[in-house]
Design an enzyme around this catalytic site. Structure first.
Site, PDB file in Angstrom:
ATOM      1  N   LYS A  78       3.919   8.143  15.764  1.00 52.77           N
ATOM      2  CA  LYS A  78       2.499   7.386  15.958  1.00 52.77           C
ATOM      3  C   LYS A  78       2.560   6.501  15.094  1.00 52.77           C
ATOM      4  O   LYS A  78       2.689   6.357  13.785  1.00 52.77           O
ATOM      5  CB  LYS A  78       0.916   8.090  15.914  1.00 52.77           C
ATOM      6  CG  LYS A  78      -0.283   7.424  15.947  1.00 52.77           C
ATOM      7  CD  LYS A  78      -1.218   7.589  14.818  1.00 52.77           C
ATOM      8  CE  LYS A  78      -1.105   6.879  13.555  1.00 52.77           C
ATOM      9  NZ  LYS A  78      -0.994   5.257  14.209  1.00 52.77           N
TER      10      LYS A  78
ATOM     11  N   GLY B 220       3.413   5.830   4.338  1.00 53.32           N
ATOM     12  CA  GLY B 220       2.518   4.647   4.543  1.00 53.32           C
ATOM     13  C   GLY B 220       1.137   4.589   2.904  1.00 53.32           C
ATOM     14  O   GLY B 220       2.037   4.793   1.627  1.00 53.32           O
ATOM     15  N   SER B 221      -0.135   4.277   2.813  1.00 54.85           N
ATOM     16  CA  SER B 221      -0.139   3.832   1.807  1.00 54.85           C
ATOM     17  C   SER B 221      -0.494   5.385   0.766  1.00 54.85           C
ATOM     18  O   SER B 221      -0.601   6.975   1.709  1.00 54.85           O
ATOM     19  CB  SER B 221      -1.735   3.140   1.769  1.00 54.85           C
ATOM     20  OG  SER B 221      -2.356   4.612   2.665  1.00 54.85           O
ATOM     21  N   THR B 222      -0.690   5.541  -0.430  1.00 57.19           N
ATOM     22  CA  THR B 222      -0.692   6.588  -1.429  1.00 57.19           C
ATOM     23  C   THR B 222      -2.326   7.054  -0.913  1.00 57.19           C
ATOM     24  O   THR B 222      -2.416   8.302  -1.066  1.00 57.19           O
ATOM     25  CB  THR B 222      -0.830   6.643  -2.987  1.00 57.19           C
ATOM     26  OG1 THR B 222       0.718   5.826  -3.133  1.00 57.19           O
ATOM     27  CG2 THR B 222      -1.228   7.494  -3.587  1.00 57.19           C
TER      28      THR B 222
ATOM     29  N   GLY C 287      -1.675   9.567   2.451  1.00 62.61           N
ATOM     30  CA  GLY C 287      -1.522  10.567   1.840  1.00 62.61           C
ATOM     31  C   GLY C 287      -1.698  11.121   1.365  1.00 62.61           C
ATOM     32  O   GLY C 287      -1.469  12.567   1.344  1.00 62.61           O
TER      33      GLY C 287
ATOM     34  N   GLU D 260       6.475   9.188   1.822  1.00 62.14           N
ATOM     35  CA  GLU D 260       6.902   8.140   1.277  1.00 62.14           C
ATOM     36  C   GLU D 260       5.471   7.261   0.829  1.00 62.14           C
ATOM     37  O   GLU D 260       5.143   6.793   1.936  1.00 62.14           O
ATOM     38  CB  GLU D 260       7.802   7.957   2.089  1.00 62.14           C
ATOM     39  CG  GLU D 260       9.090   7.344   1.799  1.00 62.14           C
ATOM     40  CD  GLU D 260       8.989   5.661   1.496  1.00 62.14           C
ATOM     41  OE1 GLU D 260       7.817   5.029   1.007  1.00 62.14           O
ATOM     42  OE2 GLU D 260       9.079   5.122   2.659  1.00 62.14           O
TER      43      GLU D 260
ATOM     44  N   CYS E 105       6.692  -1.096   0.287  1.00 61.12           N
ATOM     45  CA  CYS E 105       6.784   0.259  -0.749  1.00 61.12           C
ATOM     46  C   CYS E 105       8.113  -0.272  -1.736  1.00 61.12           C
ATOM     47  O   CYS E 105       7.097   0.571  -2.772  1.00 61.12           O
ATOM     48  CB  CYS E 105       6.742   1.457   0.488  1.00 61.12           C
ATOM     49  SG  CYS E 105       8.274   1.384   0.883  1.00 61.12           S
TER      50      CYS E 105
ATOM     51  N   GLU F  52      -0.642  -1.693  -6.128  1.00 64.75           N
ATOM     52  CA  GLU F  52       0.402  -1.960  -4.681  1.00 64.75           C
ATOM     53  C   GLU F  52      -0.458  -3.362  -4.907  1.00 64.75           C
ATOM     54  O   GLU F  52      -1.433  -2.781  -3.617  1.00 64.75           O
ATOM     55  CB  GLU F  52       1.281  -0.952  -3.955  1.00 64.75           C
ATOM     56  CG  GLU F  52       2.094  -1.202  -3.232  1.00 64.75           C
ATOM     57  CD  GLU F  52       2.437  -0.607  -2.130  1.00 64.75           C
ATOM     58  OE1 GLU F  52       1.830   0.580  -1.762  1.00 64.75           O
ATOM     59  OE2 GLU F  52       3.238  -0.388  -2.185  1.00 64.75           O
TER      60      GLU F  52
END
Lengths: 480, 314
Positions: free
Chosen positions: A186, A238-240, A243, A260, A294, A391
């Site tokens: 995706k 992607g973003s934490t 995640g 990641e 990232c 971030e």
């Protein structure tokens, strides 16, 4: 004879090489198909806000079809296929990516907003290199350190971000395919086009249907993929925050997971650093890909004794950064990928000003249309400022200082993240000393943002777990 | 350190000069090469290219430094420098002709009344292996014959042995012998080998009074390379803050085509800054480069390439 102001004439890469369709379907079982509900979304060029194409939005039924196709392909074709045969497809894929490099680079730049020189010189060649590298592993898995005959997991659901759309697709697909898994990928909703061009390339190389399926859509599509019981492995970049949601969703299920996620990397400059190259490394660390990286070196830690020369050189250097049309071959800094991201960058930089840091931007003319943010440097930043903690994922550098190596390590590690770090010093022993202590998946010495398919990449702490790249990148796709 | 007096102090003491040069920030070779390579991808088109081609012609020191040089050869070179393309009077003249000292008089005679300068190599070029007296006599001889610019060589042996003051003293003495003539100091970077040495030698020459620092004699390979010129441009840029004057840079040897020349101009533009984009502060030491500049200039203006025989070989 006096010097005149030498203006580089516009040098735009031609769009003509790309034949974009006005509409794209989902890529399932080797064919482009419409989403069952018929829903679509538009993808725009962030540099101009021009609509590039309408793309199908996959719902849960479409994801189900894709996973079923992947399962059939894995059981009947790809899983039983000898590694040497799988390798042939991967080599072929790598070669066609090279052959169609210009086309891929232009699509990437149109859809993402990154400068053509980066998509041309980094994204596309590194993507090809990744497939080449993993093609070589496909028939050597018995010698990779995972046992005599390591088995694939089955079907991998892979969710990738918008910052390096093609390259992240390569990072996900290459190890999965080399190890005999099949994939449902995706892409991010703001940058689906290079993955869809990749789907055309998969047709061109006659990859067996169902081995790779591409379902476009936003968060709901990703969630449907994560929630699907037929997926044996989820890989997410992607973003934490997303995640964490994924990890929660998979709790109690046998599905394997690698994440990641975000980062807030320290780029540490000691007083004996090669100054000019360190400044280049700082620029590359945070302004490469508009800071949408990232592992970006978003926190600059400078030894206090050299703060003045480093900042002097850095500001002068930033005066030469060329911001503008991403298709221009001389552009150094392109567009912010989306209005949403621009709003987030703006909000965080405003907080920097509010909390008392000093904002500095070089003089630069930003285009009227599209999403743009001038390169920004904050000095007088403290560890407690939001711009030193969160971030930003944009062209914004926070400058902090340190006095001793111990303090540099303490400050560098004092973050919930741990993806990357940079060390600039002429002293080899100090590089090793620092690398031992920095809690980061990658430590760059006298360089930054260097990627190689043979080098494992991944995080500590809230930057995620699992490694991509190299021999280490095979493990997360093997039943070991 | 800010002033001329501090500069004199550095030159007066071998220990102080060594400390200063060794205290300069190091150069990471991988990073410097990467930066030079990245700037080489700049795409210079249309008007920007035409401007660069004309500027490169104006910056060229048309050079002949052969044992076989004759008055006839030098005469031909002067004619080429004054009027690079006899069919097109919009082509600017070259910056200078560069010859051996005994050919200076011939060059002066054939460039008189034109903007073309006469540069002479001196100081036992190219090796520099002679006594200081001989080197100074060589310099004075060229100046007396009418040279506007002197291209001296440094004592690379002394530099590599760490005798920095000896190198500086020779530059100071040669500068004095030059009188009003401009002094270009040839570092012979191909023999210095490391970029750290290039940076130190650049600063040494600048502090000792060079008007220009120059890469190479053209007799040693490698001659000019872009990473080397990058480091030299950083030195003149950074030195300006201390010595309060702009020192020029000359890239000599190995630059054969217009594309390469334009890549050098991009370096000048983005490293030292636009102020250095003038023949007073940047030069190419070359011979065959000029015809390619002319050919590319015609291509840019007419859209077509003429054959090589439309450009004079002198």
């Amino acid at each position: 004879m006096t010097a005149t102001n030498w203006q580089y004439a516009p040098a735009p890469e031609s769009r003509d090489i790309v034949d974009l369709r006005s509409e794209y379907g989902l890529f399932i079982d080797g064919e482009f198909v419409e989403a069952q509900g018929g829903a679509t979304f538009k993808t725009v060029n962030p540099a101009t806000e021009e609509v590039l194409a309408a793309v199908s939005e996959a719902g849960a039924e479409d994801v189900d079809r894709a996973v079923a196709a992947a399962r059939r392909a894995q059981t009947d074709v790809w899983g039983p296929m000898p590694g040497a045969e799988r390798a042939k497809y991967l080599y072929r894929l790598a070669r066609v990516i090279q052959e169609r490099a210009r086309e891929l680079a232009v699509v990437e730049t149109l859809d993402n907003g990154k400068p053509i020189k980066e998509s041309r010189d980094v994204d596309v060649p590194t993507a090809a290199a990744h497939f080449f590298s993993y093609a070589g592993w496909a028939d050597k898995l018995s010698h990779a350190g995972y046992g005599a005959d390591p088995r694939p997991l089955g079907v991998a659901g892979q969710i990738i971000p918008w910052n390096f759309p093609l390259l992240m697709a390569a990072w996900k697909l290459a190890p999965a395919l080399a190890t005999g898994n099949t994939c449902v990928l995706k892409p991010a909703e703001t940058t689906p086009l290079s993955a869809l061009l990749l789907a055309e390339i998969l047709q061109q190389i006659d990859l067996p249907p169902g081995v790779v399926n591409i379902v476009t859509g936003a968060g709901a599509t990703g969630q449907a993929l994560v929630d699907h019981a037929g997926v044996d492995k989820v890989a997410f970049t992607g973003s934490t925050s997303v995640g964490k949601q994924i990890q929660r969703a998979l709790a109690g299920r046998p599905t394997r997971l690698t994440l990641e996620l975000g980062g807030k990397a320290a780029n540490i400059v000691f007083d004996d650093a090669p100054l000019d190259q360190a400044v280049e490394g700082i620029v590359n660390g945070i302004f490469f890909n508009q800071g949408h990286v990232c592992c970006a070196g978003s926190r600059l830690l400078v030894q206090e004794s050299v703060l003045e020369p480093v900042m002097g050189h850095l500001k002068r250097r930033l005066g030469t950064l060329r911001v503008g049309d991403p298709l221009d071959k001389n552009t150094d800094l392109g567009a912010i990928n989306s209005a949403e991201q621009l709003a987030r960058i703006t909000e965080l930089t405003d907080s920097g000003v509010d909390q008392g840091a000093q904002r500095w931007q070089p003089e630069c003319q930003l285009p009227d249309r599209g999403y743009w943010f001038a390169p920004t440097v904050f000095t007088g930043v403290s560890q407690s400022h939001r711009i030193a903690r969160e971030e930003i994922f944009g062209p914004v550098l926070s400058v902090l200082t340190f006095r001793t190596p111990d303090e540099a390590v303490t400050k560098a590690n004092n973050t919930p993240y741990g993806l990357s770090a940079g060390v600039w010093t002429d002293k080899g022993s100090r590089i090793l000393w620092m690398a031992e202590r920095l809690r980061a998946g990658v430590v760059w010495a006298n360089t930054f943002n260097r990627f190689d398919p043979t080098s494992p990449f991944g995080g500590y702490k809230e930057s995620g777990f699992g490694r991509e790249g190299g021999r280490h990148g095979l493990g997360p796709y093997l039943a070991v | 350190m800010t002033t001329a007096s501090a500069q004199r102090e550095l030159l007066a003491s071998d220990a102080a000069l060594s400390r200063f040069l060794r205290g300069l920030p190091g150069v990471d070779q991988v990073g410097a090469e990467a930066r030079a390579a990245a700037l080489a991808t700049r795409s210079i088109k249309r008007d920007a290219k035409l401007w660069a081609l004309d500027r490169a012609i104006r910056m060229t020191d048309l050079t002949t430094l052969e044992g076989a040089d004759t008055p006839g050869k030098v005469r031909a070179l002067c004619a080429k420098a004054v009027r690079p393309d006899p069919t097109d009077d919009t082509v600017p003249p070259a910056a200078a002709v560069c010859v051996y000292p005994d050919m200076v008089a011939v060059a002066v005679e054939h460039t008189r009344g034109t903007p073309v300068q006469v540069a002479s190599v001196a100081t036992a070029f190219p090796s520099g292996r002679a006594s200081l007296d001989v080197k100074l006599a060589d310099t004075k001889d060229a100046v007396a014959a009418g040279a506007d610019e002197i291209d001296m060589v440094i004592d690379r042996g002394a530099f590599l042995a760490g005798r920095y003051s000896a190198v500086a003293d020779e530059i100071v003495a040669t500068k004095q012998a030059c009188g009003d003539a401009h002094l270009k100091v040839i570092l012979e970077t191909g023999e210095l080998a490391t970029l750290d040495n290039v940076r130190r030698a650049s600063w040494l020459a600048i502090l000792a009074g060079a008007d220009f620092i120059k890469t190479s004699t053209g007799k040693i390979a490698p001659a000019s390379t872009r990473p080397v010129v990058l480091v030299m441009l950083e030195a003149v840029r950074d030195a300006e803050e201390i010595i309060e004057r702009k020192v020029g840079v000359k890239a000599a040897g190995g630059i054969r085509d217009a594309k390469d020349a334009i890549r050098y101009l991009v370096l000048v533009h983005e490293i030292a800054g636009p102020a250095w984009l003038t023949p007073e502060l940047f030069r190419f030491g070359a011979s065959s480069l000029l015809n390619d500049l002319l050919m590319q200039r015609d291509k840019q203006r007419t859209g077509a390439y003429a054959g090589p025989d439309y450009y004079t070989i002198d």
